[in-house]
Design a protein around this motif. Structure first.
Motif, mmCIF file in Angstrom:
data_model
loop_
_atom_site.group_PDB
_atom_site.id
_atom_site.type_symbol
_atom_site.label_atom_id
_atom_site.label_comp_id
_atom_site.label_asym_id
_atom_site.label_seq_id
_atom_site.Cartn_x
_atom_site.Cartn_y
_atom_site.Cartn_z
ATOM 1 N N GLU A 119 -20.474 -17.124 25.644
ATOM 2 C CA GLU A 119 -21.104 -18.152 26.472
ATOM 3 C C GLU A 119 -22.348 -17.599 27.164
ATOM 4 O OE1 GLU A 119 -22.147 -21.606 28.240
ATOM 5 O OE2 GLU A 119 -20.619 -21.323 26.658
ATOM 6 N N PHE A 120 -22.272 -16.356 27.620
ATOM 7 C CA PHE A 120 -23.453 -15.751 28.246
ATOM 8 C C PHE A 120 -24.613 -15.708 27.247
ATOM 9 C CE2 PHE A 120 -26.144 -12.074 29.143
ATOM 10 C CZ PHE A 120 -26.580 -12.398 30.414
ATOM 11 N N GLN A 166 -26.564 -18.698 27.171
ATOM 12 C CA GLN A 166 -27.354 -18.987 28.368
ATOM 13 C C GLN A 166 -28.637 -18.163 28.457
ATOM 14 O OE1 GLN A 166 -26.633 -21.470 30.182
ATOM 15 N NE2 GLN A 166 -24.515 -21.875 29.577
ATOM 16 N N LEU A 221 -18.844 -8.717 31.684
ATOM 17 C CA LEU A 221 -18.637 -9.484 30.454
ATOM 18 C C LEU A 221 -17.928 -8.638 29.408
ATOM 19 C CD1 LEU A 221 -22.221 -10.996 30.320
ATOM 20 C CD2 LEU A 221 -20.128 -12.271 30.876
ATOM 21 N N THR A 253 -21.848 -22.217 36.814
ATOM 22 C CA THR A 253 -22.955 -21.586 37.538
ATOM 23 C C THR A 253 -24.282 -21.894 36.863
ATOM 24 O OG1 THR A 253 -21.550 -19.785 38.355
ATOM 25 C CG2 THR A 253 -23.921 -19.384 38.299
ATOM 26 N N ALA A 254 -24.318 -21.782 35.542
ATOM 27 C CA ALA A 254 -25.548 -22.086 34.813
ATOM 28 C C ALA A 254 -25.950 -23.543 35.005
ATOM 29 C CB ALA A 254 -25.367 -21.762 33.336
ATOM 30 N N GLN A 258 -13.421 -16.864 34.530
ATOM 31 C CA GLN A 258 -14.778 -16.326 34.418
ATOM 32 C C GLN A 258 -15.619 -17.171 33.463
ATOM 33 O OE1 GLN A 258 -15.529 -12.599 32.241
ATOM 34 N NE2 GLN A 258 -16.533 -11.829 34.097
ATOM 35 N N GLY A 281 -21.918 -13.964 39.978
ATOM 36 C CA GLY A 281 -20.919 -13.601 38.987
ATOM 37 C C GLY A 281 -19.556 -14.146 39.338
ATOM 38 N N TRP A 301 -27.062 -12.567 36.161
ATOM 39 C CA TRP A 301 -25.601 -12.507 36.144
ATOM 40 C C TRP A 301 -25.115 -11.077 36.353
ATOM 41 C CZ3 TRP A 301 -22.005 -16.191 36.302
ATOM 42 C CH2 TRP A 301 -20.684 -15.847 36.023
ATOM 43 N N LEU A 342 -18.973 -19.145 34.629
ATOM 44 C CA LEU A 342 -20.287 -18.894 34.049
ATOM 45 C C LEU A 342 -20.947 -20.207 33.631
ATOM 46 C CD1 LEU A 342 -22.566 -17.205 32.839
ATOM 47 C CD2 LEU A 342 -21.100 -16.755 30.857
ATOM 48 N N LYS A 343 -20.190 -21.052 32.942
ATOM 49 C CA LYS A 343 -20.748 -22.335 32.517
ATOM 50 C C LYS A 343 -21.192 -23.171 33.710
ATOM 51 C CE LYS A 343 -17.956 -22.918 28.290
ATOM 52 N NZ LYS A 343 -16.899 -23.753 27.651
ATOM 53 N N ALA A 345 -16.034 -14.707 28.105
ATOM 54 C CA ALA A 345 -17.306 -15.248 28.581
ATOM 55 C C ALA A 345 -18.523 -14.668 27.865
ATOM 56 C CB ALA A 345 -17.437 -15.012 30.088
#
Length: 328
Positions: A189-190, A193, A176, A131-132, A124, A114, A144, A128-129, A186
């Motif tokens: 975006e999550f 994913q 989130l 990390t994915a 954040q 995270g 996450w 997130l982007k 975020a």
């Protein structure tokens, strides 16, 4: 409904396992093997995962291998927060996983990753982007942390204070959703994913956010969820009623259930991070919860697409004063 049972949480993190009581982790290794075998006795098909290590330390994984722990589990896990309090950079994620692959052939789950929004929500979102991008296709499972920010009125137990990387107060901004339930940048975006990226959400005892969390997770397309059942909570009044409610609410997700937290009165020291006086008691808790929520017959039925109702019969320990335990 339950895809895996995770044995403890961050065993090499002194905020979750006290190294002064167990400096060589031999007590932990013995307890983990007992728990893994107890879970397998109840349900041989249920995946058993060694609790996610934090920091990512191949020497610790080697120690667990030398103790024989890895012979009793089906996967290992790692946690990483390079933008907040780990002392390495986010682009090193593939290297960190390769360091673990050098010491074990078991599947590696990133069961907690995270980025806090403490400095800025844009950080954040970017984290997130990135990390994915770095982890999808390289780890068996990516989850996450987390759906909600921690309420500021809650205590977060840590032995690190501000010694490990960035300050631990960033922990309050990992969600989130903000504390009031409003979305952060975020969140959308999550949703893009999922389902490749799952979620981690811990629920404290009788957590009022449970139903709202389930609604959010379904809207976001979450299929894989990691949460916990606390051994310490098992000694609270009405513990099984709460566990039943929690697990029933989560029945539409593939759940990794984490077994952890020593009851104060059953530890060598009166703290949730303590090695237990009798490690077999932790194994008994793992077996009881597996029998209640992931029995072998119910698992086979679930995989065929049907749901098994919960059983109301289970041995209950003698009531005691509920021990204090961490919120997350």
């Amino acid at each position: 409904m339950i895809e895996a049972a995770m044995i403890w949480n961050e065993p090499n993190n002194k905020s979750h396992w006290d190294p002064e009581i167990d400096p060589d982790w031999s007590r932990f290794a013995h307890m983990a093997k007992l728990a893994a075998d107890a879970i397998r006795t109840i349900n041989p098909r249920l995946s058993r995962v060694l609790g996610g290590i934090s920091p990512i330390d191949p020497a610790f994984m080697t120690l667990m291998k030398d103790y024989g722990v890895l012979d009793h589990v089906d996967a290992v896990a790692a946690h990483g927060f390079p933008l907040d309090w780990n002392l390495w950079q986010i682009h090193e994620w593939p290297q960190k996983l390769d360091e673990l692959r050098a010491v074990t052939d078991l599947p590696i789950w990133v069961s907690e990753v995270g980025v806090s929004s403490f400095g800025a929500e844009e950080v954040q979102l970017w984290g997130l982007k990135r990390t994915a991008e770095l982890l999808k296709g390289t780890a068996e499972r990516i989850q996450w942390y987390s759906l909600y920010d921690l309420p500021h009125t809650w205590e977060v137990t840590t032995r690190h204070k501000e010694a490990e990387g960035s300050s631990y107060y960033r922990h309050f901004y990992m969600g989130l959703l903000r504390e009031d339930g409003s979305p952060k940048l975020a969140l959308d975006e999550f949703a893009r994913q999922t389902p490749d990226v799952g979620l981690v959400q811990w629920f404290h005892f009788e957590d009022p956010r449970l139903d709202e969390a389930v609604s959010w997770m379904k809207r976001l397309g979450v299929t894989y969820l990691r949460t916990g059942l606390s051994w310490a909570d098992r000694f609270r009044p009405n513990a099984l009623e709460w566990f039943d409610r929690q697990m029933k609410a989560l029945e539409d997700f593939e759940v990794t259930i984490t077994f952890c937290f020593t009851p104060e009165h059953r530890g060598l020291a009166p703290h949730h991070t303590s090695a237990p006086i009798v490690p077999e008691e932790f194994a008994e808790f793992c077996a009881e919860m597996t029998a209640r929520y992931a029995p072998a017959s119910a698992t086979s039925i679930d995989r065929a697409g049907n749901r098994q109702p919960f059983s109301s019969s289970s041995r209950r320990p003698a009531p005691t004063i509920a021990p204090s335990h961490p919120r997350e």
